[in-house]
Design a protein around this motif. Structure first.
Motif, PDB file in Angstrom:
ATOM      1  N   THR A 185       0.121  -4.554  -0.752  1.00 48.02           N
ATOM      2  CA  THR A 185       0.903  -5.731  -0.368  1.00 48.02           C
ATOM      3  C   THR A 185       1.759  -6.231  -1.530  1.00 48.02           C
ATOM      4  O   THR A 185       1.433  -5.995  -2.693  1.00 48.02           O
ATOM      5  CB  THR A 185      -0.030  -6.856   0.103  1.00 48.02           C
ATOM      6  OG1 THR A 185      -1.064  -7.065  -0.883  1.00 48.02           O
ATOM      7  CG2 THR A 185      -0.683  -6.499   1.430  1.00 48.02           C
ATOM      8  N   PRO A 186       2.865  -6.931  -1.230  1.00 48.35           N
ATOM      9  CA  PRO A 186       3.744  -7.444  -2.285  1.00 48.35           C
ATOM     10  C   PRO A 186       3.031  -8.448  -3.194  1.00 48.35           C
ATOM     11  O   PRO A 186       2.014  -9.041  -2.823  1.00 48.35           O
ATOM     12  CB  PRO A 186       4.872  -8.122  -1.501  1.00 48.35           C
ATOM     13  CG  PRO A 186       4.832  -7.512  -0.141  1.00 48.35           C
ATOM     14  CD  PRO A 186       3.388  -7.206   0.119  1.00 48.35           C
ATOM     15  N   ASP A 187       3.610  -8.642  -4.369  1.00 48.26           N
ATOM     16  CA  ASP A 187       2.968  -9.499  -5.364  1.00 48.26           C
ATOM     17  C   ASP A 187       2.876 -10.945  -4.905  1.00 48.26           C
ATOM     18  O   ASP A 187       1.949 -11.662  -5.289  1.00 48.26           O
ATOM     19  CB  ASP A 187       3.744  -9.420  -6.693  1.00 48.26           C
ATOM     20  CG  ASP A 187       3.007 -10.120  -7.812  1.00 48.26           C
ATOM     21  OD1 ASP A 187       1.878  -9.688  -8.152  1.00 48.26           O
ATOM     22  OD2 ASP A 187       3.535 -11.125  -8.337  1.00 48.26           O
ATOM     23  N   ASP A 188       3.818 -11.405  -4.081  1.00 46.53           N
ATOM     24  CA  ASP A 188       3.814 -12.805  -3.639  1.00 46.53           C
ATOM     25  C   ASP A 188       3.150 -12.988  -2.280  1.00 46.53           C
ATOM     26  O   ASP A 188       3.269 -14.043  -1.649  1.00 46.53           O
ATOM     27  CB  ASP A 188       5.234 -13.360  -3.591  1.00 46.53           C
ATOM     28  CG  ASP A 188       6.115 -12.624  -2.578  1.00 46.53           C
ATOM     29  OD1 ASP A 188       5.708 -11.541  -2.093  1.00 46.53           O
ATOM     30  OD2 ASP A 188       7.214 -13.126  -2.273  1.00 46.53           O
ATOM     31  N   PHE A 189       2.434 -11.978  -1.820  1.00 45.07           N
ATOM     32  CA  PHE A 189       1.753 -12.028  -0.530  1.00 45.07           C
ATOM     33  C   PHE A 189       0.430 -12.780  -0.673  1.00 45.07           C
ATOM     34  O   PHE A 189      -0.187 -12.796  -1.746  1.00 45.07           O
ATOM     35  CB  PHE A 189       1.494 -10.599  -0.038  1.00 45.07           C
ATOM     36  CG  PHE A 189       0.890 -10.510   1.333  1.00 45.07           C
ATOM     37  CD1 PHE A 189       1.685 -10.618   2.457  1.00 45.07           C
ATOM     38  CD2 PHE A 189      -0.468 -10.310   1.497  1.00 45.07           C
ATOM     39  CE1 PHE A 189       1.137 -10.538   3.724  1.00 45.07           C
ATOM     40  CE2 PHE A 189      -1.025 -10.224   2.761  1.00 45.07           C
ATOM     41  CZ  PHE A 189      -0.214 -10.336   3.872  1.00 45.07           C
ATOM     42  N   VAL A 190      -0.022 -13.414   0.426  1.00 47.97           N
ATOM     43  CA  VAL A 190      -1.288 -14.155   0.428  1.00 47.97           C
ATOM     44  C   VAL A 190      -2.105 -13.772   1.660  1.00 47.97           C
ATOM     45  O   VAL A 190      -1.590 -13.784   2.776  1.00 47.97           O
ATOM     46  CB  VAL A 190      -1.045 -15.678   0.409  1.00 47.97           C
ATOM     47  CG1 VAL A 190      -2.341 -16.432   0.669  1.00 47.97           C
ATOM     48  CG2 VAL A 190      -0.440 -16.112  -0.921  1.00 47.97           C
ATOM     49  N   PHE A 191      -3.372 -13.443   1.441  1.00 44.43           N
ATOM     50  CA  PHE A 191      -4.311 -13.200   2.536  1.00 44.43           C
ATOM     51  C   PHE A 191      -5.089 -14.482   2.845  1.00 44.43           C
ATOM     52  O   PHE A 191      -5.524 -15.188   1.934  1.00 44.43           O
ATOM     53  CB  PHE A 191      -5.347 -12.141   2.145  1.00 44.43           C
ATOM     54  CG  PHE A 191      -4.832 -10.738   2.065  1.00 44.43           C
ATOM     55  CD1 PHE A 191      -4.737  -9.941   3.189  1.00 44.43           C
ATOM     56  CD2 PHE A 191      -4.460 -10.201   0.834  1.00 44.43           C
ATOM     57  CE1 PHE A 191      -4.282  -8.634   3.107  1.00 44.43           C
ATOM     58  CE2 PHE A 191      -4.002  -8.894   0.734  1.00 44.43           C
ATOM     59  CZ  PHE A 191      -3.911  -8.105   1.876  1.00 44.43           C
ATOM     60  N   ALA A 192      -5.261 -14.775   4.116  1.00 42.12           N
ATOM     61  CA  ALA A 192      -6.301 -15.710   4.541  1.00 42.12           C
ATOM     62  C   ALA A 192      -7.484 -14.846   4.966  1.00 42.12           C
ATOM     63  O   ALA A 192      -7.291 -13.813   5.621  1.00 42.12           O
ATOM     64  CB  ALA A 192      -5.824 -16.578   5.693  1.00 42.12           C
ATOM     65  N   VAL A 193      -8.684 -15.227   4.584  1.00 41.78           N
ATOM     66  CA  VAL A 193      -9.855 -14.384   4.832  1.00 41.78           C
ATOM     67  C   VAL A 193     -10.835 -15.124   5.732  1.00 41.78           C
ATOM     68  O   VAL A 193     -11.276 -16.236   5.417  1.00 41.78           O
ATOM     69  CB  VAL A 193     -10.543 -14.001   3.507  1.00 41.78           C
ATOM     70  CG1 VAL A 193     -11.774 -13.142   3.780  1.00 41.78           C
ATOM     71  CG2 VAL A 193      -9.567 -13.258   2.598  1.00 41.78           C
TER      72      VAL A 193
END
Length: 296
Positions: free
Chosen positions: A65-73
């Motif tokens: 994933t890109p560096d500025d991507f965010v996962f919600a878990v």
């Protein structure tokens, strides 16, 4: 004033019916997360709800994933549905030791989804909220208490200390009391704004960020959002991001002064029939259009 971070995405990404439709024909399955994360700035991880993952898996997601991507878990159902928030010290430790922290700066909010039969219990909920780690250092400390049910080598480090956000989704009418809203605010936990045909839609702001899950308001997990509904959600997103209360908000507790801007996460969970990617992309376009209109 800091600009709000608005992230709109999908719940999960591994859906065979999406292949050749949302995903290009012939795209290798191993490349689906990379493709989806090139379209959306955030994705909600579902597999962590059903079973503990491994540090290797989290590392692979991080790298794809890109560096500025965010996962919600999504937190394990073993804690919310089996243990029902009781005696959770070891299960909570196992979750954080399983590799969640391997996501590093891409780790976004942790989603705790309660079952529909779970009724509001102020004491039980307060005890649960107290146990949630508020930053990665606290998560490492909690993870060290893992037990032998963790089937992998624990991941007990984080390169940089950062806050951990938590969001709670309710599915029972007994939570619609002001004491519940007060409790969430005391612990800085977001109340999930969940749009569905079956569960309560409440919009009280209880934390410094907003977390929405759009399940399909006419048919659970299936129905698409038409242009009117997308416009409504775009106006809500814009209001939250600007520190305002959306018009026609259904509130349970006392209205809070939300004059400061809020980060906003919106996830489309109407994943059947290929609705989620299209609806998420449409909402992104509408929010961007509202932003452009506001500047002009």
């Amino acid at each position: 004033m800091r600009r709000a971070d608005v992230r709109i995405g999908i719940s999960g990404w591994n859906y065979p019916p999406w292949r050749g439709k949302f995903y290009p024909e012939g795209l290798p399955h191993r490349s689906e997360l990379a493709y989806a994360s090139s379209v959306f700035k955030t994705i909600e991880v579902n597999s962590t709800f059903y079973r503990l993952q491994t540090p290797t898996t989290f590392a692979r997601w991080f790298e794809q994933t890109p560096d500025d991507f965010v996962f919600a878990v999504k937190a394990p159902r073993f804690i919310t549905h089996v243990k029902r928030l009781r005696e959770i010290s070891a299960p909570l430790a196992n979750f954080f030791a399983s590799g969640v922290l391997r996501l590093e700066h891409k780790l976004g909010p942790i989603l705790w989804q309660l079952p529909p039969s779970f009724r509001f219990d102020a004491d039980l909920l307060a005890d649960f909220l107290k146990q949630l780690p508020r930053d990665t250092a606290a998560a490492v400390h909690a993870a060290r208490k893992h037990d032998d049910k963790l089937r992998t080598e624990p991941w007990l480090k984080t390169p940089k200390e950062q806050p951990i956000r938590h969001a709670l989704e309710i599915r029972h009418e007994s939570f619609l009391v002001s004491d519940f809203i007060t409790l969430l605010r005391e612990h800085e936990v977001a109340l999930v704004c969940a749009d569905s045909v079956d569960w309560p839609l409440v919009m009280d702001v209880t934390s410094k960020f907003i977390y929405c899950r759009l399940h399909g308001s006419k048919e659970l997990y299936r129905s698409a959002y038409d242009a009117e509904a997308i416009d409504l959600w775009a106006r809500r997103v814009k209001a939250w991001a600007l520190g305002r209360t959306p018009v026609e908000s259904r509130l349970v507790g006392q209205p809070e002064d939300i004059s400061r801007r809020r980060d906003v996460f919106v996830f489309f969970d109407n994943t059947d029939k290929l609705q989620a990617p299209h609806d998420a992309q449409t909402l992104i376009e509408r929010v961007q259009r509202f932003t452009i209109q506001a500047k002009s």
